[in-house]
Design a protein around this motif. Structure first.
Motif, PDB file in Angstrom:
ATOM      1  N   ALA A 117       0.837  -1.267   0.034  1.00 26.47           N
ATOM      2  CA  ALA A 117      -0.029  -0.004  -0.037  1.00 26.47           C
ATOM      3  C   ALA A 117       0.760   1.138  -0.103  1.00 26.47           C
ATOM      4  O   ALA A 117       0.555   2.184  -0.675  1.00 26.47           O
ATOM      5  CB  ALA A 117      -0.929  -0.143   1.471  1.00 26.47           C
ATOM      6  N   ALA A 118       2.027   1.153   1.100  1.00 28.87           N
ATOM      7  CA  ALA A 118       2.882   2.389   0.661  1.00 28.87           C
ATOM      8  C   ALA A 118       3.420   2.616  -0.640  1.00 28.87           C
ATOM      9  O   ALA A 118       3.362   4.075  -0.927  1.00 28.87           O
ATOM     10  CB  ALA A 118       3.801   2.249   1.850  1.00 28.87           C
ATOM     11  N   LEU A 119       3.703   1.725  -1.289  1.00 30.23           N
ATOM     12  CA  LEU A 119       4.409   1.862  -2.723  1.00 30.23           C
ATOM     13  C   LEU A 119       3.285   2.412  -3.676  1.00 30.23           C
ATOM     14  O   LEU A 119       3.460   3.254  -4.403  1.00 30.23           O
ATOM     15  CB  LEU A 119       4.858   0.538  -3.270  1.00 30.23           C
ATOM     16  CG  LEU A 119       6.258   0.137  -2.487  1.00 30.23           C
ATOM     17  CD1 LEU A 119       6.543  -1.483  -3.041  1.00 30.23           C
ATOM     18  CD2 LEU A 119       7.355   1.106  -2.643  1.00 30.23           C
ATOM     19  N   ILE A 120       2.246   1.827  -3.451  1.00 33.75           N
ATOM     20  CA  ILE A 120       1.110   2.392  -4.494  1.00 33.75           C
ATOM     21  C   ILE A 120       0.483   3.859  -4.028  1.00 33.75           C
ATOM     22  O   ILE A 120       0.353   4.648  -5.101  1.00 33.75           O
ATOM     23  CB  ILE A 120      -0.224   1.466  -4.187  1.00 33.75           C
ATOM     24  CG1 ILE A 120       0.129   0.266  -5.026  1.00 33.75           C
ATOM     25  CG2 ILE A 120      -1.268   1.879  -5.347  1.00 33.75           C
ATOM     26  CD1 ILE A 120      -0.628  -0.981  -4.692  1.00 33.75           C
ATOM     27  N   LEU A 121       0.494   4.038  -2.813  1.00 34.65           N
ATOM     28  CA  LEU A 121       0.005   5.315  -2.279  1.00 34.65           C
ATOM     29  C   LEU A 121       1.126   6.514  -2.464  1.00 34.65           C
ATOM     30  O   LEU A 121       0.807   7.643  -2.455  1.00 34.65           O
ATOM     31  CB  LEU A 121      -0.353   5.421  -0.936  1.00 34.65           C
ATOM     32  CG  LEU A 121      -1.688   4.918  -0.575  1.00 34.65           C
ATOM     33  CD1 LEU A 121      -2.313   4.931   0.939  1.00 34.65           C
ATOM     34  CD2 LEU A 121      -2.767   5.602  -1.550  1.00 34.65           C
ATOM     35  N   ALA A 122       2.212   5.949  -2.600  1.00 35.08           N
ATOM     36  CA  ALA A 122       3.605   7.212  -3.123  1.00 35.08           C
ATOM     37  C   ALA A 122       3.444   7.763  -4.291  1.00 35.08           C
ATOM     38  O   ALA A 122       3.836   9.000  -4.389  1.00 35.08           O
ATOM     39  CB  ALA A 122       4.971   6.188  -2.882  1.00 35.08           C
ATOM     40  N   ILE A 123       2.553   6.868  -5.318  1.00 36.63           N
ATOM     41  CA  ILE A 123       2.483   7.533  -6.776  1.00 36.63           C
ATOM     42  C   ILE A 123       1.478   9.025  -6.604  1.00 36.63           C
ATOM     43  O   ILE A 123       2.076   9.955  -7.081  1.00 36.63           O
ATOM     44  CB  ILE A 123       1.552   6.491  -7.348  1.00 36.63           C
ATOM     45  CG1 ILE A 123       2.620   5.271  -7.736  1.00 36.63           C
ATOM     46  CG2 ILE A 123       1.466   7.109  -9.065  1.00 36.63           C
ATOM     47  CD1 ILE A 123       1.690   4.334  -8.536  1.00 36.63           C
ATOM     48  N   PRO A 124       0.442   9.130  -5.980  1.00 32.76           N
ATOM     49  CA  PRO A 124      -0.315  10.388  -5.632  1.00 32.76           C
ATOM     50  C   PRO A 124       0.355  11.288  -4.786  1.00 32.76           C
ATOM     51  O   PRO A 124       0.188  12.422  -4.535  1.00 32.76           O
ATOM     52  CB  PRO A 124      -1.659   9.963  -5.383  1.00 32.76           C
ATOM     53  CG  PRO A 124      -1.372   8.754  -4.396  1.00 32.76           C
ATOM     54  CD  PRO A 124      -0.267   7.752  -5.326  1.00 32.76           C
ATOM     55  N   ALA A 125       0.993  10.739  -3.383  1.00 38.91           N
ATOM     56  CA  ALA A 125       1.578  11.391  -2.643  1.00 38.91           C
ATOM     57  C   ALA A 125       2.834  12.372  -3.019  1.00 38.91           C
ATOM     58  O   ALA A 125       2.936  13.484  -2.612  1.00 38.91           O
ATOM     59  CB  ALA A 125       2.043  10.490  -1.503  1.00 38.91           C
ATOM     60  N   ILE A 126       3.735  11.861  -3.893  1.00 37.16           N
ATOM     61  CA  ILE A 126       4.850  12.403  -4.468  1.00 37.16           C
ATOM     62  C   ILE A 126       4.525  13.640  -5.200  1.00 37.16           C
ATOM     63  O   ILE A 126       5.013  14.877  -4.881  1.00 37.16           O
ATOM     64  CB  ILE A 126       5.679  11.635  -5.272  1.00 37.16           C
ATOM     65  CG1 ILE A 126       6.373  10.738  -4.521  1.00 37.16           C
ATOM     66  CG2 ILE A 126       6.917  12.493  -6.089  1.00 37.16           C
ATOM     67  CD1 ILE A 126       7.172   9.569  -5.024  1.00 37.16           C
ATOM     68  N   PRO A 127       3.570  13.662  -6.063  1.00 39.96           N
ATOM     69  CA  PRO A 127       3.060  14.866  -6.561  1.00 39.96           C
ATOM     70  C   PRO A 127       2.616  16.030  -5.989  1.00 39.96           C
ATOM     71  O   PRO A 127       2.682  17.331  -5.952  1.00 39.96           O
ATOM     72  CB  PRO A 127       2.133  14.538  -7.837  1.00 39.96           C
ATOM     73  CG  PRO A 127       2.671  13.131  -8.001  1.00 39.96           C
ATOM     74  CD  PRO A 127       2.961  12.725  -6.857  1.00 39.96           C
ATOM     75  N   ALA A 128       1.740  15.408  -4.758  1.00 42.40           N
ATOM     76  CA  ALA A 128       1.325  16.459  -3.726  1.00 42.40           C
ATOM     77  C   ALA A 128       2.202  17.181  -2.908  1.00 42.40           C
ATOM     78  O   ALA A 128       1.911  18.195  -2.319  1.00 42.40           O
ATOM     79  CB  ALA A 128       0.437  15.398  -2.630  1.00 42.40           C
ATOM     80  N   SER A 172       0.268   8.016   3.230  1.00 42.14           N
ATOM     81  CA  SER A 172       1.372   7.217   2.788  1.00 42.14           C
ATOM     82  C   SER A 172       2.818   7.431   3.598  1.00 42.14           C
ATOM     83  O   SER A 172       3.351   6.204   3.470  1.00 42.14           O
ATOM     84  CB  SER A 172       1.736   7.956   1.240  1.00 42.14           C
ATOM     85  OG  SER A 172       2.851   7.558   0.516  1.00 42.14           O
ATOM     86  N   GLY A 173       3.013   8.198   4.061  1.00 38.99           N
ATOM     87  CA  GLY A 173       3.978   8.528   4.925  1.00 38.99           C
ATOM     88  C   GLY A 173       4.004   7.492   6.170  1.00 38.99           C
ATOM     89  O   GLY A 173       4.771   6.817   6.571  1.00 38.99           O
ATOM     90  N   GLY A 174       2.648   7.374   6.782  1.00 40.80           N
ATOM     91  CA  GLY A 174       2.568   6.448   7.875  1.00 40.80           C
ATOM     92  C   GLY A 174       2.695   5.258   7.490  1.00 40.80           C
ATOM     93  O   GLY A 174       3.288   4.385   8.101  1.00 40.80           O
ATOM     94  N   LEU A 175       2.310   4.626   6.383  1.00 41.47           N
ATOM     95  CA  LEU A 175       2.446   3.391   5.708  1.00 41.47           C
ATOM     96  C   LEU A 175       3.800   3.070   5.735  1.00 41.47           C
ATOM     97  O   LEU A 175       4.234   2.050   5.846  1.00 41.47           O
ATOM     98  CB  LEU A 175       1.636   3.160   4.658  1.00 41.47           C
ATOM     99  CG  LEU A 175      -0.116   3.135   4.817  1.00 41.47           C
ATOM    100  CD1 LEU A 175      -0.660   3.171   3.308  1.00 41.47           C
ATOM    101  CD2 LEU A 175      -0.590   1.896   5.513  1.00 41.47           C
ATOM    102  N   MET A 176       4.682   3.998   5.107  1.00 46.39           N
ATOM    103  CA  MET A 176       6.083   3.823   4.907  1.00 46.39           C
ATOM    104  C   MET A 176       6.699   3.562   6.143  1.00 46.39           C
ATOM    105  O   MET A 176       7.647   2.589   6.417  1.00 46.39           O
ATOM    106  CB  MET A 176       6.603   4.741   4.084  1.00 46.39           C
ATOM    107  CG  MET A 176       6.057   5.007   2.607  1.00 46.39           C
ATOM    108  SD  MET A 176       7.036   6.249   1.741  1.00 46.39           S
ATOM    109  CE  MET A 176       6.308   6.221   0.135  1.00 46.39           C
TER     110      MET A 176
END
Length: 346
Positions: free
Chosen positions: A61-72, A200-204
């Protein structure tokens, strides 16, 4: 044909309005969140350890959610530096510990009972604040707390013929304590950190902690490639894991954030109580589990008690008649008032 006389068009318009209001999205989020226990238990029954299931879920989940989190975060990377304490605590307690304890409970109890125990978190908050301040809660909160505690007694079914696993109960209560701590951690309103970044950060952070614990031998890790059983279907292991990661985590988080923004975190938190119902239904359909009648009654009391506590939260946030410099003064926000629009993953 006029739109008013077109039943199909009317139904489509009503459906779009329902989803656009945020209520439909909130119910969808609860439905997919409720799948987590069933997918996890399908893996646990084939030899996966709770730690392995949590680690795989968080990592994917962390890897997938990093996709929208990085542009944010583009041009706003300072938000991570400014909020690193919240992110780390959220990852440690609201994600890693909460999930690990919940999955340990699921390994020993039915999915519905484990989740109901975790939903005692608001009651734990009330009892903690009562003990710390030595001030009795308002009548509605006090009544809701007593109702939930009565429900807990029924859920445990202490006089029933089927003895409940005591260790599993302690794991479930530990998950509730982590959930309560999460609310204290994120109670302060924070508009500087986008919810998707916190998620995303919490999951990482949670995934990193789990891998570190595994590498040092503190956390047993057991994986299995045996087929899993979901309802009448026998599926490869990666189907249950994919459902746990994509449906019960990624889609659940994203839709939950969308619902919180559309409805407001308070209304969304009320709708999220339907997760218990969805979890029980999914466990019945996919695992053949169904709590006994007395446990279902106890579950209804727990949820009813939580509703009373949260209703009192809303009442307590009303403007007080006390004037301060000519302007009405609001009461201080309570520990459940803000949660960054992100609920911990059950």
């Amino acid at each position: 044909m006029p739109a008013a006389t077109n039943p199909t068009g009317t139904h489509i318009t009503a459906s779009r309005g329902f989803m656009a209001s945020g209520l439909g999205i909130a119910l969808f989020s609860s439905a997919v969140f409720g799948l987590s226990g069933s997918f996890a238990k399908a893996l646990l029954e084939t030899g996966w350890s709770p730690g392995a299931a949590v680690t795989a879920r968080l990592t994917g989940a962390a890897l997938i959610l990093a996709i929208p989190a990085i542009p944010a975060l583009r041009g706003k990377w300072h938000q991570l530096r400014d909020n690193w304490v919240t992110i780390v605590l959220f990852g440690l307690i609201g994600v890693a510990a909460c999930q690990l304890f919940y999955f340990n409970a699921v390994a020993r109890l039915s999915v519905g009972v484990a989740l109901l125990l975790e939903y005692l978190a608001p009651v734990i908050i009330v009892l903690w604040l009562w003990a710390a301040s030595r001030k009795r809660p308002r009548a509605l909160t006090f009544g809701g707390t007593l109702l939930s505690l009565a429900g807990l007694v029924l859920v445990l079914d202490l006089t029933g013929t089927v003895k409940i696993d005591v260790v599993g109960v302690f794991w479930g209560i530990a998950a509730a304590v982590c959930l309560a701590m999460y609310f204290f951690i994120t109670a302060k309103e924070n508009d500087s950190l986008p919810p998707i970044v916190l998620a995303s950060g919490g999951l990482m952070v949670g995934a990193a902690v789990m891998w570190l614990a595994a590498a040092t031998g503190l956390l047993p890790m057991a994986f299995s490639t045996a087929d899993t059983k979901l309802g009448p279907w026998t599926t490869p292991w990666w189907v249950s894991l994919g459902g746990l990661v994509v449906l019960a985590t990624v889609l659940a988080y994203v839709s939950g954030i969308m619902a919180a923004r559309a409805l407001g975190s308070k209304v969304a938190s009320f709708v999220s109580l339907t997760e218990v119902l969805f979890a029980v239904v999914w466990a019945w359909l996919l695992l053949g589990e169904l709590p006994g009648a007395i446990q279902l009654l106890g579950g209804a009391l727990i949820v009813g008690g939580v509703i009373l506590v949260r209703l009192d939260e809303l009442r307590g946030q009303a403007i007080t008649p006390v004037m301060d410099g000519g302007a009405p003064r609001r009461k201080a926000p309570s520990p459940l008032e803000h949660a960054n629009d992100v609920e911990p993953v059950p």
